[in-house]
Design a protein around this motif. Structure first.
Motif, PDB file in Angstrom:
ATOM      1  N   MET A 239      -0.566  10.574  -6.623  1.00 49.24           N
ATOM      2  CA  MET A 239      -1.905  10.290  -6.387  1.00 49.24           C
ATOM      3  C   MET A 239      -2.297   8.460  -6.662  1.00 49.24           C
ATOM      4  O   MET A 239      -2.740   7.899  -5.730  1.00 49.24           O
ATOM      5  N   ALA A 240      -1.585   8.207  -7.682  1.00 49.43           N
ATOM      6  CA  ALA A 240      -1.851   6.742  -7.996  1.00 49.43           C
ATOM      7  C   ALA A 240      -1.084   5.959  -6.916  1.00 49.43           C
ATOM      8  O   ALA A 240      -1.430   5.105  -6.359  1.00 49.43           O
ATOM      9  N   VAL A 241       0.126   6.371  -6.275  1.00 47.38           N
ATOM     10  CA  VAL A 241       0.731   5.724  -5.194  1.00 47.38           C
ATOM     11  C   VAL A 241      -0.074   5.908  -3.775  1.00 47.38           C
ATOM     12  O   VAL A 241      -0.191   4.581  -3.192  1.00 47.38           O
ATOM     13  N   VAL A 242      -0.656   7.155  -3.576  1.00 50.66           N
ATOM     14  CA  VAL A 242      -1.213   7.355  -2.545  1.00 50.66           C
ATOM     15  C   VAL A 242      -2.441   6.269  -2.401  1.00 50.66           C
ATOM     16  O   VAL A 242      -2.861   5.942  -1.398  1.00 50.66           O
ATOM     17  N   GLY A 243      -3.177   6.439  -3.455  1.00 53.57           N
ATOM     18  CA  GLY A 243      -4.393   5.449  -3.665  1.00 53.57           C
ATOM     19  C   GLY A 243      -4.159   3.703  -3.407  1.00 53.57           C
ATOM     20  O   GLY A 243      -4.856   3.388  -2.609  1.00 53.57           O
ATOM     21  N   MET A 244      -3.032   3.562  -4.252  1.00 56.31           N
ATOM     22  CA  MET A 244      -2.696   2.059  -3.959  1.00 56.31           C
ATOM     23  C   MET A 244      -2.147   1.762  -2.729  1.00 56.31           C
ATOM     24  O   MET A 244      -2.622   0.879  -1.910  1.00 56.31           O
ATOM     25  N   ALA A 245      -1.528   2.512  -1.884  1.00 55.50           N
ATOM     26  CA  ALA A 245      -0.946   2.606  -0.376  1.00 55.50           C
ATOM     27  C   ALA A 245      -2.186   2.461   0.313  1.00 55.50           C
ATOM     28  O   ALA A 245      -2.233   1.325   1.313  1.00 55.50           O
ATOM     29  N   ASN A 246      -3.046   3.276   0.083  1.00 57.68           N
ATOM     30  CA  ASN A 246      -4.398   3.027   0.969  1.00 57.68           C
ATOM     31  C   ASN A 246      -5.076   1.715   0.798  1.00 57.68           C
ATOM     32  O   ASN A 246      -5.788   1.187   1.601  1.00 57.68           O
ATOM     33  N   GLU A 247      -5.084   1.247  -0.514  1.00 57.55           N
ATOM     34  CA  GLU A 247      -5.828   0.040  -0.701  1.00 57.55           C
ATOM     35  C   GLU A 247      -4.795  -1.113  -0.066  1.00 57.55           C
ATOM     36  O   GLU A 247      -5.736  -1.864   0.807  1.00 57.55           O
ATOM     37  N   THR A 248      -3.674  -1.358  -0.469  1.00 59.44           N
ATOM     38  CA  THR A 248      -2.962  -2.441   0.107  1.00 59.44           C
ATOM     39  C   THR A 248      -2.854  -2.526   1.752  1.00 59.44           C
ATOM     40  O   THR A 248      -2.788  -3.408   2.195  1.00 59.44           O
ATOM     41  N   ASN A 249      -2.740  -1.287   2.235  1.00 63.01           N
ATOM     42  CA  ASN A 249      -2.805  -1.324   3.818  1.00 63.01           C
ATOM     43  C   ASN A 249      -4.152  -2.066   4.179  1.00 63.01           C
ATOM     44  O   ASN A 249      -3.921  -2.848   5.263  1.00 63.01           O
ATOM     45  N   ARG A 250      -5.160  -2.026   3.754  1.00 62.26           N
ATOM     46  CA  ARG A 250      -6.531  -2.566   3.978  1.00 62.26           C
ATOM     47  C   ARG A 250      -6.532  -4.000   3.722  1.00 62.26           C
ATOM     48  O   ARG A 250      -6.963  -4.690   4.468  1.00 62.26           O
ATOM     49  N   LEU A 251      -5.720  -4.375   2.662  1.00 59.96           N
ATOM     50  CA  LEU A 251      -5.969  -5.735   2.228  1.00 59.96           C
ATOM     51  C   LEU A 251      -5.062  -6.597   3.122  1.00 59.96           C
ATOM     52  O   LEU A 251      -5.355  -7.680   3.770  1.00 59.96           O
ATOM     53  N   VAL A 252      -3.967  -5.809   3.687  1.00 63.60           N
ATOM     54  CA  VAL A 252      -3.041  -6.358   4.831  1.00 63.60           C
ATOM     55  C   VAL A 252      -3.698  -6.653   6.152  1.00 63.60           C
ATOM     56  O   VAL A 252      -3.711  -7.602   6.609  1.00 63.60           O
ATOM     57  N   ASN A 253      -4.485  -5.432   6.743  1.00 65.53           N
ATOM     58  CA  ASN A 253      -5.161  -5.685   7.555  1.00 65.53           C
ATOM     59  C   ASN A 253      -6.301  -6.951   7.500  1.00 65.53           C
ATOM     60  O   ASN A 253      -6.328  -7.459   8.537  1.00 65.53           O
ATOM     61  N   GLY A 254      -6.944  -6.911   6.522  1.00 63.78           N
ATOM     62  CA  GLY A 254      -8.228  -7.758   6.358  1.00 63.78           C
ATOM     63  C   GLY A 254      -7.592  -9.268   6.365  1.00 63.78           C
ATOM     64  O   GLY A 254      -8.298 -10.028   7.083  1.00 63.78           O
TER      65      GLY A 254
ATOM     66  N   ALA B 201       4.951   6.536   3.893  1.00 62.60           N
ATOM     67  CA  ALA B 201       4.650   7.934   4.428  1.00 62.60           C
ATOM     68  C   ALA B 201       2.893   7.588   4.754  1.00 62.60           C
ATOM     69  O   ALA B 201       2.297   8.055   5.774  1.00 62.60           O
ATOM     70  N   VAL B 202       2.234   7.150   3.614  1.00 60.83           N
ATOM     71  CA  VAL B 202       0.798   6.432   3.639  1.00 60.83           C
ATOM     72  C   VAL B 202       0.773   5.477   4.897  1.00 60.83           C
ATOM     73  O   VAL B 202      -0.173   5.663   5.622  1.00 60.83           O
ATOM     74  N   SER B 203       1.519   4.499   4.865  1.00 62.49           N
ATOM     75  CA  SER B 203       1.264   3.295   5.797  1.00 62.49           C
ATOM     76  C   SER B 203       1.580   3.790   7.121  1.00 62.49           C
ATOM     77  O   SER B 203       0.918   3.144   8.079  1.00 62.49           O
ATOM     78  N   VAL B 204       2.553   4.635   7.242  1.00 64.56           N
ATOM     79  CA  VAL B 204       2.775   5.426   8.718  1.00 64.56           C
ATOM     80  C   VAL B 204       1.793   6.142   9.122  1.00 64.56           C
ATOM     81  O   VAL B 204       1.298   5.977  10.320  1.00 64.56           O
ATOM     82  N   THR B 205       1.004   6.707   8.331  1.00 66.33           N
ATOM     83  CA  THR B 205      -0.344   7.651   8.600  1.00 66.33           C
ATOM     84  C   THR B 205      -1.316   6.773   9.169  1.00 66.33           C
ATOM     85  O   THR B 205      -1.982   6.876  10.019  1.00 66.33           O
ATOM     86  N   ASN B 206      -1.458   5.639   8.338  1.00 64.34           N
ATOM     87  CA  ASN B 206      -2.529   4.604   8.549  1.00 64.34           C
ATOM     88  C   ASN B 206      -2.224   3.810   9.773  1.00 64.34           C
ATOM     89  O   ASN B 206      -2.999   2.884  10.015  1.00 64.34           O
ATOM     90  N   ASN B 207      -0.887   3.536  10.260  1.00 69.06           N
ATOM     91  CA  ASN B 207      -0.323   2.791  11.249  1.00 69.06           C
ATOM     92  C   ASN B 207      -0.698   1.180  10.760  1.00 69.06           C
ATOM     93  O   ASN B 207      -1.239   0.599  11.604  1.00 69.06           O
ATOM     94  N   CYS B 208      -0.344   0.843   9.422  1.00 68.50           N
ATOM     95  CA  CYS B 208      -0.282  -0.286   9.136  1.00 68.50           C
ATOM     96  C   CYS B 208       1.040  -1.150   9.464  1.00 68.50           C
ATOM     97  O   CYS B 208       2.016  -0.774   8.607  1.00 68.50           O
TER      98      CYS B 208
ATOM     99  N   TYR C 250       2.369  -4.338   9.181  1.00 69.29           N
ATOM    100  CA  TYR C 250       3.250  -4.982   8.025  1.00 69.29           C
ATOM    101  C   TYR C 250       3.557  -4.160   6.817  1.00 69.29           C
ATOM    102  O   TYR C 250       4.828  -4.219   6.665  1.00 69.29           O
ATOM    103  N   CYS C 251       2.952  -3.000   6.493  1.00 70.12           N
ATOM    104  CA  CYS C 251       3.220  -2.270   5.446  1.00 70.12           C
ATOM    105  C   CYS C 251       4.422  -1.246   5.790  1.00 70.12           C
ATOM    106  O   CYS C 251       5.348  -0.947   4.925  1.00 70.12           O
TER     107      CYS C 251
ATOM    108  N   SER D 285       9.616   0.200   4.570  1.00 70.61           N
ATOM    109  CA  SER D 285      10.858   0.481   4.922  1.00 70.61           C
ATOM    110  C   SER D 285      11.982  -0.396   4.231  1.00 70.61           C
ATOM    111  O   SER D 285      12.971   0.307   3.848  1.00 70.61           O
ATOM    112  N   ALA D 286      11.663  -1.539   4.116  1.00 69.78           N
ATOM    113  CA  ALA D 286      12.665  -2.370   3.645  1.00 69.78           C
ATOM    114  C   ALA D 286      12.864  -1.955   1.798  1.00 69.78           C
ATOM    115  O   ALA D 286      13.813  -1.957   1.369  1.00 69.78           O
ATOM    116  N   ALA D 287      11.656  -2.012   1.369  1.00 73.97           N
ATOM    117  CA  ALA D 287      11.903  -1.700  -0.195  1.00 73.97           C
ATOM    118  C   ALA D 287      12.478  -0.332  -0.123  1.00 73.97           C
ATOM    119  O   ALA D 287      12.942  -0.122  -1.349  1.00 73.97           O
ATOM    120  N   ALA D 288      12.010   0.758   0.541  1.00 73.40           N
ATOM    121  CA  ALA D 288      12.573   2.080   0.168  1.00 73.40           C
ATOM    122  C   ALA D 288      14.118   1.917   0.556  1.00 73.40           C
ATOM    123  O   ALA D 288      14.948   2.529  -0.108  1.00 73.40           O
TER     124      ALA D 288
END
Lengths: 131, 131, 131, 131, 131, 131
Positions: free
Chosen positions: C105-120, D73-80, D82-83, D88-91
């Motif tokens: 859950m911690a990873v899922v939460g963090m990924a959803n957060e940083t995905n949006r920081l990247v977008n913004g 997996a989260v980043s692909v679902t959100n279509n980010c 950059y992420c 992908s590189a980090a994995a």
């Protein structure tokens, strides 16, 4: 593991109690909300999330009521029922009026609509926006 | 049909020109943005969308800069690149400072994170939020 | 048509019974979950979906518990309540511990957060990631 | 404000340099990625995000490669975009093979599909999943 | 403000009654759905939304049943429970058969799956699609 | 692993060539699109996805052009650029006119807007929709 269950203050380990105490003091509450009681299943995430929320939602260049309305706008876009309920309450407590709520929803709805019109028409970014 | 293409003022039918004129006058612009030029492929949607945006984004119980920041928050959550670029520019024009932008992004990021923590932990709504 | 209703084994046509039997045998279950009972309203989709799930979730280069945790991560991101409940159970059955759930859950939460920081912040892809 | 721009190490204030140094040391890098250079426009968010990411992505009950795959997996679902590129590189750096990537994408695709089948058929949660 | 509550016809101001009357006449209903009763908390948004929906959902180049199925497809993708329920009913009323519903869900599921496969594999657009 | 790369027919293993041949024959194409060339990195996913797409998109209770428009509606909602480009082309090839595209986008936009109004106002499902 089974379905997550809330951790009540009386049953919480010391590290969780310390976070609950800080939440109650900072927000002047008798008890913490369910969100924190469920996060308490993972004390590290509880502590990290509370400290981040406390820092991010503190008064700054943006008013607390604006921050709560933005939080609500995101939660509505993502359809998080709990978050909509809790941040509607928090925004109201911070001063959001019913009229402001109505305008907020109108903007959120419109943004979600035009975001898709942009996607579908494949609109390229105007050079003026790239500066 | 082929890929959507922008409709320039000179080539637009009268009903599109009328909307373009109203946009340019209302927003004090020399030319309309690409969004409107692409929507012009469907004059009814162009007209309806412009009239809705004009009504929703007008000053009211919420300041225009707050409305633009909410629009940006939704666009960032949805990852609409064009919308992020155009509403960043609109928010800046309406007075958003760099510090406010930073706090806005922090709130948007945090909301997207905690929305998912709530989902994953299946947190039930506190009775106090249902009133 | 009215609201979808579940198809129970006793009432199912032969082609549905065959899929239900395969699910019960493959997963060592007494009865299939609601998901399959509802999909049974469209026998072709039931069969295609079960065969795809069986192939995709089989042990391979990734452990079954990792696959279930990824399934859960996606479901949490999309806020699919049924899917969160069923894949939490499936991941737990495959061996996910409470501590692993917390980290997930911690990873899922963090990924959803940083995905949006990247977008913004409109972050361009580093050339190193394009190789 | 104008479009966000990256902050390079040489031009960064001391608090940003300190974070950049910690990233470079922790990850054994010559330079930080664009994500951190853009976040550096808001030193508080840079510091908070880095400390959270460092804590969340550290080895624990889940292997680092599993955490990176979940992030992807989260980043692909959100279509980010950059992420997807950076994780992908980090994995891959953490050991993900091409075969594992293929299975990961298959699970992510399947989860996104069945999440919507569940929504559309309005499947109620089985009582067994509520325990 | 407290939790939003529905506005019933008897308690509605004249401007809301006028919209409710138009909805009931246009759709041949005894009473309006909850959606309109809640929107009535903001009469401007009620009026604007109804007029937009009436224009957009009217028969045109697309059949009304196709429009309702597209509305349902979007609602399923976004997991809006109310919208799925109301537009399933509307699509059925407009003529959608159970077999068509099954095929619709199959397409929606498949599109959500392949959207993510495209994201994860970072597939570039074929030049033929850019014309 | 490095960034995914397309697999061209000449370099493909026999199992991939067989799928490519079936795609080309079924759709009367000289070459397959990038989507299939990238999926070919995982032959099992290529084969499963193609067979599912072929079954789901075949003429049935819904016309192929309606199915393509629904696919496009989902892709626009999810903002998948490649998918929007490829399914716009496929819908056009199946007979979608520019006027139909305009109405489709209007419905997709409106659905995305009202989905969020429903979320924000927390509208309960009318009993009539639960039958």
């Amino acid at each position: 593991m089974s379905k997550p269950k809330p951790i009540e203050y009386a049953d919480a380990p010391a590290e969780v109690k310390a976070v609950f105490d800080d939440i109650k003091t900072s927000r002047n509450l008798q008890d913490v909300n369910n969100f924190w009681k469920y996060l308490a299943n993972d004390p590290k995430t509880l502590k990290r999330t509370w400290e981040s929320v406390k820092e991010v939602m503190a008064p700054g260049a943006l008013d607390p009521v604006v921050k709560e309305m933005v939080y609500l706008a995101v939660s509505v876009t993502n359809n998080c029922g709990y978050c909509i309920a809790s941040h509607s309450a928090a925004a109201a407590k911070a001063g959001m009026t019913q009229e402001q709520f109505g305008e907020l929803m109108a903007v959120v709805g419109m943004a979600n609509e035009t975001n898709r019109l942009v996607n579908g028409y494949r609109v390229p970014i105007d050079p003026a926006f790239e500066k």
